[in-house]
Design an enzyme around this catalytic site. Sequence first.
Site, PDB file in Angstrom:
ATOM      1  N   GLU A 184       0.867  -1.289   0.036  1.00  0.00           N
ATOM      2  CA  GLU A 184      -0.003  -0.078   0.180  1.00  0.00           C
ATOM      3  C   GLU A 184       0.746   1.242  -0.147  1.00  0.00           C
ATOM      4  O   GLU A 184       0.709   2.119  -0.781  1.00  0.00           O
ATOM      5  CB  GLU A 184      -0.829   0.239   1.326  1.00  0.00           C
ATOM      6  CG  GLU A 184      -2.050  -1.142   1.459  1.00  0.00           C
ATOM      7  CD  GLU A 184      -2.644  -1.257  -0.088  1.00  0.00           C
ATOM      8  OE1 GLU A 184      -3.141  -2.485  -0.409  1.00  0.00           O
ATOM      9  OE2 GLU A 184      -3.058  -0.387  -0.778  1.00  0.00           O
ATOM     10  N   HIS A 197      -5.139  -5.970 -11.379  1.00  0.00           N
ATOM     11  CA  HIS A 197      -4.579  -6.975 -10.358  1.00  0.00           C
ATOM     12  C   HIS A 197      -3.885  -7.995 -10.869  1.00  0.00           C
ATOM     13  O   HIS A 197      -3.325  -9.142 -10.285  1.00  0.00           O
ATOM     14  CB  HIS A 197      -5.426  -7.281  -9.324  1.00  0.00           C
ATOM     15  CG  HIS A 197      -5.837  -6.051  -8.249  1.00  0.00           C
ATOM     16  ND1 HIS A 197      -6.892  -5.347  -8.540  1.00  0.00           N
ATOM     17  CD2 HIS A 197      -5.175  -5.283  -7.244  1.00  0.00           C
ATOM     18  CE1 HIS A 197      -7.036  -4.191  -8.058  1.00  0.00           C
ATOM     19  NE2 HIS A 197      -5.885  -4.345  -7.149  1.00  0.00           N
TER      20      HIS A 197
END
Length: 683
Positions: free
Chosen positions: A374, A461
């Site tokens: 992140e 992703h």
Amino acid sequence: MRSNSSRGRTSHTAPRHLSHPRTATVALAGVAALLAVAVQAGAAGAAPAKPLPGKVDPAHAAVKLSPSQRAELIRDADGAKAATAREIGLGSQEKLVVKDVVKDADGTVHTRYERTYGGLPVLGGDLVVATSKTGKTMDVVRATNATLKVPGLTPAIAKAAAEKQAVQRAKALGGTKSAADSVRKVIWAATGKPVLAYETVVGGLQDDGTPNQLHVITDAATGKKLFETQGIKNGIGNTQYSGQVTLTTTQSGSTYTLNDGARGNHKTYNLNHGTSGTGTLFSQNNDTWGNGTTSNAATAGADAHYGAAVTWDFYKNTFGRSGIKNNGVGAYSRTHYGNSYVNAFWDDSCFCMTYGDGSGNNDPLTSLDVAGHEMSHGVTSNTAGLNYSGESGGLNEATSDIFGTGVEFYANNSSDVGDYLIGEKIDINGDGTPLRYMDKPSKDGASKDSWYSGIGGVDVHYSSGPANHFFYLLSEGSGTKVINGVTYNSPTADNLPVTGIGRDKALQIWYRALTTKFTSTTNYAGARTGTLAAAGELYGTTSAEYKAVQDAWAGVAVGARSGGGTGGTSYESNTPVSIPDNGPAVTSDITVSGRTGNAPSSLQVSVDITHTWRGDLVVDLVGPSGTSYRLKNFSSSDSADNVNETYTVNAASESANGTWKLKVQDQASQDTGKINGWKLTFP
């Protein structure tokens, strides 16, 4: 005797995914905890039972308290603190402040107190009182055994004088601040006779960049410096995924917060299932955070705070980068987002990471590689700014996976060892599988191993797969290998081997490309160009590293090999050969002709063997000279099925032409199999 059984196979469903949208700096209220020498007072009411040699006495083992049980014991102690103070002989001006509690299996309760005198905190006045299950005081452990009494609470020395002394001392240690952060009256009882004193805290940074939280204790009657210490300490985080770790925290008065003053004041908040704002900064009256489970909200806070600290250190010590924006300013983390939210995300608008608690609020997405993932979205946003769609979006996600993996290896944490698996600790799929696999991305059921013309239309992703695969190949190379206990078997799009250059070099190449070569619209072809440029700048265009970048990209179907073409010639045998149970060795032959000179130092030997309990097998390559090269050793503990691996052999002393043999022997009973085929590849 072991049984003869096959290894279980797990089917993989498409994973849920992560979204994009050590020392502790502490302003100590008192330094007594750093100085305390326990003084025993009183005696136990009864002699304890003799413990068994080498065993923990179960009666004296602390029991695991639920949050409500702990809160209840603290309430009980707080309600009885005045009576306790009288019972243990404290004076009329002394009061106890409950700090913590531990309960043994036999009912003994150990209550930790801080102390005040005339309303002032007593530094060195802390103590622990042990009471039996009947409430009888058994013993008292004190930081000081001196009688707490001072002639008065009015200082003879002005506060400004104490501040000046502390600031001068801080400057001598490399500090740059011209004023103190705080000055307060205290009772100094940690050394010798208790006296009225000032505690002055001077913050800032020392000249070597270390956070400066200098605490100076000044005698309020004479102006003499009594003590000094840096307010740098290790908080303890009992995390869910990384074990017990040190945390950088800040203390103000008797309150500790998850505020990392050593890393840009990165703060960690508890949203308490909210979905907006920052929630509440994690705060408590002791510096031990969480209990390793979701029963304590601070556990997820500890994981997130630790992950942010390790990520900061990874970027600083690996790339010389100071924070996400490289400006020394910390982001912040928000935990416990929403209700059963199975995701985590980076948000540029708040410059923060946010973590959900997972399905049923049982599996917070705060593992170390997820934290690194992140925060790395923020690095990407502040460098290349890769658009979050199409091929650039896949590269954006892969960048976070790549650096998240780097963070995990950098941490060197025995509870979460480095691997090329993404999110393996959080078990989003509910079947013990990772979110993504870098060695062979398609193992997750959705990611792509190699580039193709339509990959830009795939969810980012999963279109990240080729870049993740590239990074693995560049780092470790193709074929089967075991790294930190995890077995990998990385294929290539052109079925040719790739020799890795090591993760450290691969990280440097990717980071340089990200920060100096990539733009918001970089696609896979552009990523190849950028990483080659970076490798050329770092290691030279004729280097092994440069060639490895070419070969790793070719391994995921982006561009040509370093030889300018597909490269390599293979020789293969597909004739099955049965392997007798616990019997003599068998061989399969391949004859090579038409080559000049000797075999290479990187001869690739690809083996396809069917055999239950493969640990029984010993496998060798035998060269034309008759010399054997061991490919696989016997292992009594390797109960998995089959050998499907590619080995690299230094066969440079062998003539390339001649008969090569694969020799296999089963060295234990109960299992059989066969050589299905094997292949030699000359680069």
